[in-house]
Write a protein that holds these residues in place. Sequence first.
Motif, PDB file in Angstrom:
ATOM      1  N   LEU A   1       0.820  -1.215   0.000  1.00  0.00           N
ATOM      2  CA  LEU A   1       0.000   0.000   0.000  1.00  0.00           C
ATOM      3  C   LEU A   1       0.851   1.262   0.000  1.00  0.00           C
ATOM      4  N   ALA A   2       2.058   1.168   0.498  1.00  0.00           N
ATOM      5  CA  ALA A   2       2.960   2.323   0.534  1.00  0.00           C
ATOM      6  C   ALA A   2       3.735   2.496  -0.776  1.00  0.00           C
ATOM      7  N   ARG A   3       3.755   1.466  -1.622  1.00  0.00           N
ATOM      8  CA  ARG A   3       4.478   1.540  -2.897  1.00  0.00           C
ATOM      9  C   ARG A   3       3.708   2.459  -3.838  1.00  0.00           C
ATOM     10  N   GLY A   4       4.424   3.199  -4.682  1.00  0.00           N
ATOM     11  CA  GLY A   4       3.738   4.124  -5.575  1.00  0.00           C
ATOM     12  C   GLY A   4       4.492   4.377  -6.856  1.00  0.00           C
ATOM     13  N   MET A   5       3.937   5.273  -7.648  1.00  0.00           N
ATOM     14  CA  MET A   5       4.532   5.641  -8.930  1.00  0.00           C
ATOM     15  C   MET A   5       4.048   7.025  -9.332  1.00  0.00           C
ATOM     16  N   HIS A   6       4.687   7.583 -10.347  1.00  0.00           N
ATOM     17  CA  HIS A   6       4.267   8.867 -10.901  1.00  0.00           C
ATOM     18  C   HIS A   6       3.086   8.646 -11.844  1.00  0.00           C
ATOM     19  N   TYR A   7       2.202   9.643 -11.913  1.00  0.00           N
ATOM     20  CA  TYR A   7       1.001   9.558 -12.746  1.00  0.00           C
ATOM     21  C   TYR A   7       0.898  10.751 -13.686  1.00  0.00           C
ATOM     22  N   PRO A   8       0.159  10.574 -14.779  1.00  0.00           N
ATOM     23  CA  PRO A   8      -0.049  11.687 -15.717  1.00  0.00           C
ATOM     24  C   PRO A   8      -1.089  12.656 -15.152  1.00  0.00           C
ATOM     25  N   VAL A   9      -0.648  13.717 -14.547  1.00  0.00           N
ATOM     26  CA  VAL A   9      -1.548  14.637 -13.843  1.00  0.00           C
ATOM     27  C   VAL A   9      -2.516  15.352 -14.786  1.00  0.00           C
ATOM     28  N   ARG A  10      -2.239  15.379 -16.077  1.00  0.00           N
ATOM     29  CA  ARG A  10      -3.140  16.032 -17.022  1.00  0.00           C
ATOM     30  C   ARG A  10      -4.340  15.143 -17.359  1.00  0.00           C
ATOM     31  N   TRP A  11      -4.322  13.877 -16.984  1.00  0.00           N
ATOM     32  CA  TRP A  11      -5.386  12.956 -17.352  1.00  0.00           C
ATOM     33  C   TRP A  11      -6.604  13.068 -16.451  1.00  0.00           C
ATOM     34  N   ASP A  12      -6.412  13.434 -15.222  1.00  0.00           N
ATOM     35  CA  ASP A  12      -7.530  13.434 -14.271  1.00  0.00           C
ATOM     36  C   ASP A  12      -7.213  14.418 -13.152  1.00  0.00           C
ATOM     37  N   PRO A  13      -8.197  15.206 -12.725  1.00  0.00           N
ATOM     38  CA  PRO A  13      -7.925  16.174 -11.659  1.00  0.00           C
ATOM     39  C   PRO A  13      -7.575  15.524 -10.319  1.00  0.00           C
ATOM     40  N   PHE A  14      -7.864  14.238 -10.166  1.00  0.00           N
ATOM     41  CA  PHE A  14      -7.567  13.564  -8.902  1.00  0.00           C
ATOM     42  C   PHE A  14      -6.248  12.808  -8.938  1.00  0.00           C
ATOM     43  N   PHE A  15      -5.566  12.804 -10.092  1.00  0.00           N
ATOM     44  CA  PHE A  15      -4.237  12.214 -10.150  1.00  0.00           C
ATOM     45  C   PHE A  15      -3.231  13.219  -9.598  1.00  0.00           C
ATOM     46  N   LYS A  16      -2.374  12.729  -8.730  1.00  0.00           N
ATOM     47  CA  LYS A  16      -1.275  13.534  -8.213  1.00  0.00           C
ATOM     48  C   LYS A  16      -0.006  13.071  -8.917  1.00  0.00           C
ATOM     49  N   ASP A  17       1.023  13.879  -8.847  1.00  0.00           N
ATOM     50  CA  ASP A  17       2.284  13.519  -9.503  1.00  0.00           C
ATOM     51  C   ASP A  17       2.772  12.145  -9.041  1.00  0.00           C
TER      52      ASP A  17
END
Length: 182
Positions: A129-145
């Motif tokens: 649950l603590a593992r993560g990755m970068h996301y395309p912030v332009r795709w959705d207002p709820f995506f964070k970097d």
Amino acid sequence: MDRQAVYEDYERTRRTFHQLLDSASTADLARPTRGTKWTNGQLLWHMLFGYIVVRALLVLVRVFGRLPRGVGKAFARLLNAGTVPFDWVNYAGPLGAVKVFGPRRMAVAFDRVLDSLQRRLAAESDADLARGMHYPVRWDPFFKDFMTLADIYRYPTQHFDFHHRQLTLDSDDGRGGKPEVS
């Protein structure tokens, strides 16, 4: 992460989704929404799809969360560069989906995807649950970097609640307020 809070949010959205579908007439589903180019039926499908897409996002986090952060950051930049085609597919998908999935099939699909997400969440370790990755912030207002797996489990409910306010199912003229469903 408070897993119980996520489960409770999933159950709240399940009740809301079923109530919206059960109370909507064919005319209600064909009515335009507030602030989108979709009908209520199309927007309901998009709200369902927000949960469906999480299954793919979970796979991405499992893969990119184990790679060097620079790889995930480059992947997110590539996806951000493809925002225009993504936006078109994101818009067009519900147009066709509601022709295949009527209210009854959407309700069944919603239940299946929520059940699947709840089972997966129960099996996750705290380290996962603590593992993560970068996301395309332009795709959705709820995506964070950068988003963790825990963030991804919470994402579809944020998406659902946002779009719920755009539905016009309780209004004769398509401009009314949001239904009060909890």
